[in-house]
Design a protein around this motif. Structure first.
Motif, PDB file in Angstrom:
ATOM      1  N   VAL A 136    -120.254 -10.948  -1.227  1.00 29.61           N
ATOM      2  CA  VAL A 136    -119.150 -10.695  -1.570  1.00 29.61           C
ATOM      3  C   VAL A 136    -118.640  -9.544  -0.794  1.00 29.61           C
ATOM      4  O   VAL A 136    -117.760  -9.355  -0.352  1.00 29.61           O
ATOM      5  CB  VAL A 136    -118.728 -10.659  -3.082  1.00 29.61           C
ATOM      6  CG1 VAL A 136    -117.281 -10.160  -3.333  1.00 29.61           C
ATOM      7  CG2 VAL A 136    -119.176 -11.828  -3.567  1.00 29.61           C
ATOM      8  N   ALA A 137    -119.502  -8.377  -0.972  1.00 22.74           N
ATOM      9  CA  ALA A 137    -119.215  -7.257  -0.181  1.00 22.74           C
ATOM     10  C   ALA A 137    -119.259  -7.156   1.228  1.00 22.74           C
ATOM     11  O   ALA A 137    -118.325  -6.625   1.920  1.00 22.74           O
ATOM     12  CB  ALA A 137    -120.110  -5.970  -0.683  1.00 22.74           C
ATOM     13  N   PHE A 138    -120.010  -7.919   1.829  1.00 28.01           N
ATOM     14  CA  PHE A 138    -120.272  -7.977   3.339  1.00 28.01           C
ATOM     15  C   PHE A 138    -119.857  -9.187   3.901  1.00 28.01           C
ATOM     16  O   PHE A 138    -119.819  -9.346   5.249  1.00 28.01           O
ATOM     17  CB  PHE A 138    -121.698  -7.444   3.629  1.00 28.01           C
ATOM     18  CG  PHE A 138    -122.197  -6.329   3.065  1.00 28.01           C
ATOM     19  CD1 PHE A 138    -121.579  -5.030   3.929  1.00 28.01           C
ATOM     20  CD2 PHE A 138    -122.700  -6.013   2.094  1.00 28.01           C
ATOM     21  CE1 PHE A 138    -122.134  -3.918   3.601  1.00 28.01           C
ATOM     22  CE2 PHE A 138    -123.044  -4.724   1.665  1.00 28.01           C
ATOM     23  CZ  PHE A 138    -122.693  -3.672   2.509  1.00 28.01           C
ATOM     24  N   GLY A 139    -119.619 -10.511   3.228  1.00 25.64           N
ATOM     25  CA  GLY A 139    -119.270 -11.754   3.799  1.00 25.64           C
ATOM     26  C   GLY A 139    -117.850 -12.025   3.451  1.00 25.64           C
ATOM     27  O   GLY A 139    -117.301 -12.778   3.884  1.00 25.64           O
ATOM     28  N   VAL A 140    -117.223 -10.963   2.862  1.00 23.56           N
ATOM     29  CA  VAL A 140    -115.781 -11.136   2.330  1.00 23.56           C
ATOM     30  C   VAL A 140    -115.006 -10.077   2.534  1.00 23.56           C
ATOM     31  O   VAL A 140    -114.173  -9.537   3.268  1.00 23.56           O
ATOM     32  CB  VAL A 140    -115.799 -11.690   0.827  1.00 23.56           C
ATOM     33  CG1 VAL A 140    -114.060 -11.715   0.505  1.00 23.56           C
ATOM     34  CG2 VAL A 140    -116.448 -12.925   0.702  1.00 23.56           C
ATOM     35  N   PHE A 141    -115.512  -8.762   1.836  1.00 24.13           N
ATOM     36  CA  PHE A 141    -114.912  -7.358   1.656  1.00 24.13           C
ATOM     37  C   PHE A 141    -115.008  -6.705   2.995  1.00 24.13           C
ATOM     38  O   PHE A 141    -113.866  -6.102   3.656  1.00 24.13           O
ATOM     39  CB  PHE A 141    -115.516  -6.677   0.610  1.00 24.13           C
ATOM     40  CG  PHE A 141    -114.778  -5.313   0.483  1.00 24.13           C
ATOM     41  CD1 PHE A 141    -113.534  -5.166  -0.171  1.00 24.13           C
ATOM     42  CD2 PHE A 141    -115.514  -4.241   0.763  1.00 24.13           C
ATOM     43  CE1 PHE A 141    -112.866  -3.911  -0.366  1.00 24.13           C
ATOM     44  CE2 PHE A 141    -114.840  -2.837   0.571  1.00 24.13           C
ATOM     45  CZ  PHE A 141    -113.679  -2.586   0.087  1.00 24.13           C
ATOM     46  N   LEU A 142    -116.208  -6.399   3.673  1.00 21.45           N
ATOM     47  CA  LEU A 142    -116.194  -5.718   4.685  1.00 21.45           C
ATOM     48  C   LEU A 142    -115.531  -6.431   6.001  1.00 21.45           C
ATOM     49  O   LEU A 142    -114.666  -5.399   6.721  1.00 21.45           O
ATOM     50  CB  LEU A 142    -117.561  -5.540   5.098  1.00 21.45           C
ATOM     51  CG  LEU A 142    -118.085  -4.632   6.277  1.00 21.45           C
ATOM     52  CD1 LEU A 142    -117.537  -3.181   6.290  1.00 21.45           C
ATOM     53  CD2 LEU A 142    -119.678  -4.867   6.711  1.00 21.45           C
TER      54      LEU A 142
ATOM     55  N   GLY B 229    -127.455 -12.214  -9.166  1.00 16.27           N
ATOM     56  CA  GLY B 229    -126.220 -11.779  -9.403  1.00 16.27           C
ATOM     57  C   GLY B 229    -126.256 -10.616  -8.205  1.00 16.27           C
ATOM     58  O   GLY B 229    -124.931 -10.683  -7.593  1.00 16.27           O
ATOM     59  N   GLY B 230    -126.986  -9.895  -7.991  1.00 11.92           N
ATOM     60  CA  GLY B 230    -126.918  -8.724  -6.991  1.00 11.92           C
ATOM     61  C   GLY B 230    -127.067  -9.328  -5.589  1.00 11.92           C
ATOM     62  O   GLY B 230    -126.074  -8.935  -4.857  1.00 11.92           O
ATOM     63  N   ILE B 231    -127.539 -10.232  -5.338  1.00  4.50           N
ATOM     64  CA  ILE B 231    -127.572 -10.900  -3.894  1.00  4.50           C
ATOM     65  C   ILE B 231    -126.300 -11.729  -3.638  1.00  4.50           C
ATOM     66  O   ILE B 231    -125.579 -11.643  -2.425  1.00  4.50           O
ATOM     67  CB  ILE B 231    -128.837 -12.092  -3.919  1.00  4.50           C
ATOM     68  CG1 ILE B 231    -130.188 -11.281  -3.770  1.00  4.50           C
ATOM     69  CG2 ILE B 231    -128.515 -12.673  -2.474  1.00  4.50           C
ATOM     70  CD1 ILE B 231    -131.190 -12.126  -3.871  1.00  4.50           C
ATOM     71  N   LEU B 232    -125.731 -12.188  -4.575  1.00  6.16           N
ATOM     72  CA  LEU B 232    -124.334 -12.807  -4.499  1.00  6.16           C
ATOM     73  C   LEU B 232    -123.419 -11.729  -4.407  1.00  6.16           C
ATOM     74  O   LEU B 232    -122.374 -11.631  -3.648  1.00  6.16           O
ATOM     75  CB  LEU B 232    -123.921 -13.578  -6.036  1.00  6.16           C
ATOM     76  CG  LEU B 232    -122.222 -13.848  -5.938  1.00  6.16           C
ATOM     77  CD1 LEU B 232    -122.062 -15.116  -5.016  1.00  6.16           C
ATOM     78  CD2 LEU B 232    -122.116 -14.543  -7.496  1.00  6.16           C
TER      79      LEU B 232
ATOM     80  N   ALA C 187    -119.862   0.535   5.909  1.00 11.33           N
ATOM     81  CA  ALA C 187    -120.969   0.179   5.321  1.00 11.33           C
ATOM     82  C   ALA C 187    -121.437   0.744   3.884  1.00 11.33           C
ATOM     83  O   ALA C 187    -121.704  -0.098   2.850  1.00 11.33           O
ATOM     84  CB  ALA C 187    -122.046   0.245   6.086  1.00 11.33           C
ATOM     85  N   PHE C 188    -121.045   1.890   3.713  1.00  9.70           N
ATOM     86  CA  PHE C 188    -121.145   2.811   2.565  1.00  9.70           C
ATOM     87  C   PHE C 188    -120.238   2.077   1.472  1.00  9.70           C
ATOM     88  O   PHE C 188    -120.574   2.241   0.453  1.00  9.70           O
ATOM     89  CB  PHE C 188    -121.250   4.191   2.710  1.00  9.70           C
ATOM     90  CG  PHE C 188    -122.440   4.785   3.398  1.00  9.70           C
ATOM     91  CD1 PHE C 188    -123.673   4.221   2.882  1.00  9.70           C
ATOM     92  CD2 PHE C 188    -122.303   5.972   4.168  1.00  9.70           C
ATOM     93  CE1 PHE C 188    -124.917   4.886   3.570  1.00  9.70           C
ATOM     94  CE2 PHE C 188    -123.421   6.466   4.796  1.00  9.70           C
ATOM     95  CZ  PHE C 188    -124.653   5.753   4.491  1.00  9.70           C
ATOM     96  N   ALA C 189    -119.044   1.796   1.790  1.00 13.18           N
ATOM     97  CA  ALA C 189    -118.088   1.407   0.909  1.00 13.18           C
ATOM     98  C   ALA C 189    -118.603  -0.014   0.306  1.00 13.18           C
ATOM     99  O   ALA C 189    -118.494  -0.355  -0.824  1.00 13.18           O
ATOM    100  CB  ALA C 189    -116.853   1.059   1.340  1.00 13.18           C
ATOM    101  N   GLY C 190    -119.175  -0.939   1.455  1.00 10.13           N
ATOM    102  CA  GLY C 190    -119.697  -1.809   0.879  1.00 10.13           C
ATOM    103  C   GLY C 190    -120.953  -1.791  -0.062  1.00 10.13           C
ATOM    104  O   GLY C 190    -121.122  -2.547  -1.169  1.00 10.13           O
ATOM    105  N   ILE C 191    -121.760  -0.819   0.269  1.00 11.01           N
ATOM    106  CA  ILE C 191    -122.845  -0.591  -0.751  1.00 11.01           C
ATOM    107  C   ILE C 191    -122.441  -0.368  -1.980  1.00 11.01           C
ATOM    108  O   ILE C 191    -123.039  -0.536  -3.256  1.00 11.01           O
ATOM    109  CB  ILE C 191    -123.695   0.415   0.053  1.00 11.01           C
ATOM    110  CG1 ILE C 191    -124.706  -0.152   1.353  1.00 11.01           C
ATOM    111  CG2 ILE C 191    -125.040   0.826  -1.017  1.00 11.01           C
ATOM    112  CD1 ILE C 191    -125.302   0.829   2.032  1.00 11.01           C
TER     113      ILE C 191
ATOM    114  N   ILE D   2    -129.854  -2.574  -1.417  1.00 15.51           N
ATOM    115  CA  ILE D   2    -129.598  -1.646  -0.445  1.00 15.51           C
ATOM    116  C   ILE D   2    -129.992  -2.179   0.895  1.00 15.51           C
ATOM    117  O   ILE D   2    -129.318  -2.177   2.003  1.00 15.51           O
ATOM    118  CB  ILE D   2    -130.060  -0.390  -0.599  1.00 15.51           C
ATOM    119  CG1 ILE D   2    -129.163  -0.005  -1.964  1.00 15.51           C
ATOM    120  CG2 ILE D   2    -129.895   0.585   0.382  1.00 15.51           C
ATOM    121  CD1 ILE D   2    -129.531   1.394  -2.484  1.00 15.51           C
ATOM    122  N   GLY D   3    -131.149  -2.626   0.780  1.00 15.26           N
ATOM    123  CA  GLY D   3    -131.904  -3.355   2.231  1.00 15.26           C
ATOM    124  C   GLY D   3    -131.029  -4.446   2.765  1.00 15.26           C
ATOM    125  O   GLY D   3    -130.676  -4.408   3.792  1.00 15.26           O
ATOM    126  N   LEU D   4    -130.747  -5.312   1.919  1.00 12.42           N
ATOM    127  CA  LEU D   4    -129.763  -6.584   2.455  1.00 12.42           C
ATOM    128  C   LEU D   4    -128.432  -5.947   2.688  1.00 12.42           C
ATOM    129  O   LEU D   4    -127.983  -6.447   3.662  1.00 12.42           O
ATOM    130  CB  LEU D   4    -129.740  -7.443   1.091  1.00 12.42           C
ATOM    131  CG  LEU D   4    -131.034  -8.353   0.789  1.00 12.42           C
ATOM    132  CD1 LEU D   4    -130.617  -9.371  -0.342  1.00 12.42           C
ATOM    133  CD2 LEU D   4    -131.252  -9.190   1.872  1.00 12.42           C
TER     134      LEU D   4
END
Length: 881
Positions: free
Chosen positions: A428-434, A421-424, A304-308, A338-340
């Motif tokens: 990417v971080a949690f819908g793709v990468f994680l 941009g941050g929400i996108l 999770a921290f990697a995604g953040i 961070i909350g999202l």
């Protein structure tokens, strides 16, 4: 993204996990490269044009009167039970000035005389007396009564024309005993005496001072410094010098302080550092505790921290590539992301865990004999079941915030672009990468290390969280009307309380406060410094005319400004000053206002030509001309162009074009209060001056105008955001479920939680201004995210379950458990800021914590109740058919 497409998307991610991880890393590096561009520095939130008479008047003042390019600070010496006008105290003030002058670094920052205070006025009077005595002795010693040349430093019958040096002032005061100094004070402070050296001694004494007295409990010395910073930069050398001078003041006096922007910035910086030093260990402990209870797995926490980290790298990179300058509004963006991020990560991981242990399945009948799915199959099912909600939350919140790109305020446009941009990046971080990264990591741990990665989902397994959530589900199923009515009643109470919420902007609210006892008792380096700047500022504002921009407002007069009625109106306006006004009073009770009327009297007292001219045109003897005002103004410029130019402007032909009044105000009051009292003062002048327009202006007044406009723009921006989100959700649910009501049902808890938040802010005395309005964007962003996840889960569970109650139970224990973990983590992480020493951090922590808690409560109580009522209404409608 329909169910078929969401499954295809999940299959694509899970079957090409290595390639997905590599691709995201490469793209992240490219985006983060924008950090090297350095962004565009910092920008002021007020960097936009406000079409108002106050700002137009401010432009006129800058063009016709110029501005003070220097830096002003104040030195206050006080002795609440004694006297600060003694010989020893006045000499200490002069010695302090000498210490500063002898320090080359500090001396370079001083402008002109550097220091001006009552000690300088008294010492100058002493120098003048010594010069007169010396001139008289020379005259008496001259043979045959002839004139000497030794008196060349004195004007005929008056004091020396040159301002005495600091050393001359010290020598003159040291040569006198206490009785002689008191006699000097009596002469200087005589209400009928002329000002010495052009300085009004009453400007340096507190409001409580009785005119004519030779004792006072406090005194003020103005410190003027050079501003050589250039455009859009702070005069850091002057600010650093203020901090150093404050140290010298503490060494010299038992009770004294320096106040200025440098002191304020230094205290705020130290308080912020102390706050994070105290809070960070507690915040980290809370986050680790909550995530530990939720995940029960160190690896998942690290993922999770990697995604953040990916999200924050994208955020910094976007700012660099788009050259977005930092401003206070953008501070909310990383906290929102961070909350999202925490929420997205929990949804992906918990849905994966449900799929892996068979709690979540594709057909609704689970796995037999306790079998568990393979890693890739479980991630494909879990991600496929949640990615639509993630995408919906991303698009709705992203598009909602991006809709504000049409705002006339550059800071709001930057906020819109950066948020979107941050929400996108979060998707990417949690819908793709994680998901891809977790497949690879879990595969290595299970296949190579032989350790099982099967974990239960939080809230689904038996335990205290599951028990609480199941009771909540039972309540909303049995009594949905009661739950909804209570929520709406609380929202109504919150909305009513919000009608009386403070919307003013006060600089004093940003000054650090002293630490509570529990913080001061912390061991070693954790113990914070002592902060008295807030109390010092309040004392300074309540007792003195500060002589700085924040302690002054203005009234610009245009039209028939050379008429006697206008001059008389300026003089009379101060008499109507109400008690409690933000406008300062001089010792003796008169309004502390400078204008053409006061300058005429001041110059006439020192200049015989002006005095005689005024006398010939002053039949009532009040010291102001009733005739030939233009002629008097011309003589005023001839006698003292600098003093006249402060309160009058003229064109190249010498025609007077405007007049202005300089009002000393209590800077601890809010900008809106100062603006209102300045407008009232302007209205009094305008009412008694035919053909004259009087407009309140000045830095504090325009700050109030800009802050009010900014707050209005923010409210409009968030309203547009909600409307755009509603339109998107309505279209989404219509396309997916052929329902026009689901969008309203899903968004209504978000609006209700906003009403709760505003009511709580009103009850806690937290102002709703441009600062806290930005923080409420978290309530919208996280609230929409929470609500979409719960709404999507309910629709999916309702399709799978025959019982409405079971669908509600599975929704609240499944998605509700994830939301509980997410809300607890983010609320704990940000809520601890409420214990910070810096008031802005306190407000941020309090409002953020409340926003997250209210968003969660509304989604797990009101939303299920609304969904149950909607289902029952649909069932009745179908039954009637």
């Amino acid at each position: 993204m329909t169910g078929r497409w969401s499954r295809r998307y999940a299959d694509l991610i899970t079957h090409h996990s290595k390639l997905v991880v590599l691709a995201v890393v490469v793209v992240t590096v490219l985006v983060a490269a924008g950090v090297a561009l350095g962004g565009a520095g910092e920008a002021d939130i007020g960097g936009f044009d406000v079409d108002s008479e106050e700002t137009e008047a401010a432009e006129f003042v800058r063009a016709n009167y110029g501005g003070d390019d220097g830096v002003v600070a104040q030195v206050v010496v006080r002795n609440e039970s004694g006297d600060v006008l003694t010989r020893a105290s006045l000499l200490d003030g002069l010695y302090l000035q000498r210490d500063v002058r002898e320090n080359g670094t500090l001396n370079e920052t001083l402008s002109g005389p550097g220091f001006v205070g009552i000690e300088n006025v008294v010492a100058t009077k002493a120098v003048y007396e010594d010069a007169r005595s010396a001139a008289a002795e020379n005259d008496s010693a001259a043979p045959d009564g002839g004139e000497t040349t030794g008196g060349g430093d004195t004007a005929a019958g008056g004091p020396p024309t040159a301002q005495p040096s600091l050393s001359e002032q010290i020598d003159a005061l040291e040569s006198r005993d206490a009785a002689a100094v008191e006699q000097l004070l009596a002469e200087v402070l005589d209400p009928d005496s002329e000002a010495v050296g052009g300085a009004d001694p009453y400007e340096f004494l507190p409001r409580s001072y009785e005119p004519g007295a030779t004792e006072a409990t406090a005194r003020l010395t103005l410190l003027t410094q050079v501003d050589d910073s250039g455009d859009d930069a702070d005069p850091q050398a002057a600010y650093d010098a203020q901090v150093a001078i404050d140290g010298l003041v503490e060494q010299r006096f038992a009770d004294a302080f320096v106040f200025g922007q440098g002191i304020s910035d230094d205290a705020s910086s130290r308080a912020t550092g102390d706050s994070f030093a105290i809070i960070t260990p507690f915040a980290l402990a809370l986050i680790v505790l909550v995530l530990g209870v939720t995940y029960r797995d160190v690896v998942d926490i690290l993922l999770a921290f990697a995604g953040i980290a990916v999200v924050l790298l994208w955020l910094q990179g976007i700012m660099g590539w788009l050259a977005i300058p930092m401003n206070v509004i953008l501070i909310a963006v990383p906290f929102l992301l961070i909350g999202l991020s925490i929420d997205y990560a929990l949804h992906v991981v918990m849905r994966y865990r449900e799929a892996r242990d068979g709690t979540l399945d594709a057909d609704g009948d689970g796995l037999d004999d306790g079998d568990r799915r393979p890693i890739r199959a479980a991630m494909a099912l879990g991600l496929g079941s949640v990615v639509l909600a993630l995408a919906a939350a991303t698009v709705s919140t992203g598009v909602g915030f991006l809709s504000n790109v049409v705002s006339p305020l550059p800071a709001i446009r930057d906020f819109a672009v950066l948020s979107a941009g941050g929400i996108l990046a979060t998707f990417v971080a949690f819908g793709v990468f994680l998901p891809a990264l977790k497949i690879e990591v879990d595969g290595v741990i299970e296949n190579r290390l032989g350790r099982s990665r099967t974990k239960g989902a939080f809230g689904v397994d038996s335990g205290w969280a599951n028990a609480v959530l199941e009771r909540m589900a039972a309540l909303t199923t049995r009594a949905p009307i009661a739950v909804v009515v209570v929520a709406i009643l609380l929202a109504s109470a919150g909305a009513y309380g919000a009608t009386g919420i403070d919307t003013e902007f006060n600089q004093a609210d940003f000054l650090p406060e002293d630490a509570p006892d529990w913080a001061q008792s912390l061991p070693g380096g954790l113990a914070p410094d002592t902060y008295t700047i807030s109390e010092d500022f309040q004392y300074l504002s309540d007792n003195f005319q500060t002589g700085s921009d924040r302690g002054q407002s203005q009234v610009l007069l245009r039209g028939n400004v050379t008429e006697a009625e206008t001059l008389q109106a300026m003089d009379d306006a101060g008499a109507g000053l109400k008690d409690g006004s933000a406008i300062q009073r001089r010792p003796g009770g008169g309004a502390a206002v400078e204008g053409p009327n006061t300058v005429i009297r001041s110059v006439a007292a020192d200049n015989g030509t002006v005095e005689r001219l005024v006398g010939r045109n002053d039949p009532d003897g009040d010291g102001l001309p009733e005739e030939n005002v233009s002629v008097v103004y011309a003589a005023l410029f001839d006698a003292d162009a600098e003093a006249a130019g402060e309160v009058l402007s003229r064109d190249d032909d010498g025609t007077i074009t405007s007049a202005r009044l300089l009002l000393s105000v209590r800077s601890s009051e809010s900008a809106q209060t100062i603006a209102a009292d300045t407008r009232a003062y302007a209205d009094r002048v305008e009412a008694d001056a035919p053909g004259v327009s009087a407009v309140a202006t000045g830095g504090t007044v325009t700050t109030a105008v800009i802050q009010d406009a900014l707050l209005e723009t923010l409210i409009e921006a968030f309203a547009v955001t909600l409307v755009v989100i509603l339109a998107f959700l309505t279209a989404l649910f219509w396309a997916r479920y052929r329902s026009l009501s689901l969008g309203v049902v899903v968004l209504l808890p978000v609006v209700v939680s906003l009403a709760w938040l505003l009511g709580a802010m009103s009850a806690l005395g937290i102002a709703f201004n441009s600062e806290t309005a930005v923080i409420t964007s978290l309530a919208i962003g996280l609230g929409v995210d929470y609500s979409i996840h719960a709404g999507e889960r309910f629709v999916d569970e309702r399709r799978r379950r025959d019982s409405l109650g079971e669908a509600v139970r599975r929704t609240i224990t499944g998605t509700g458990g994830t939301l509980l973990a997410s809300a607890a983590t983010t609320a704990a992480a940000f809520g601890v800021l409420a214990f910070a020493l810096s008031p802005p951090l306190q407000r941020f922590g309090t409002v953020t914590g409340l926003a997250i808690i209210f968003a969660f409560v509304a989604v797990v109580t009101m939303l299920p109740g609304l969904l149950v009522l909607r289902e029952r209404a649909i069932a009745r409608w179908r039954a009637r058919e």
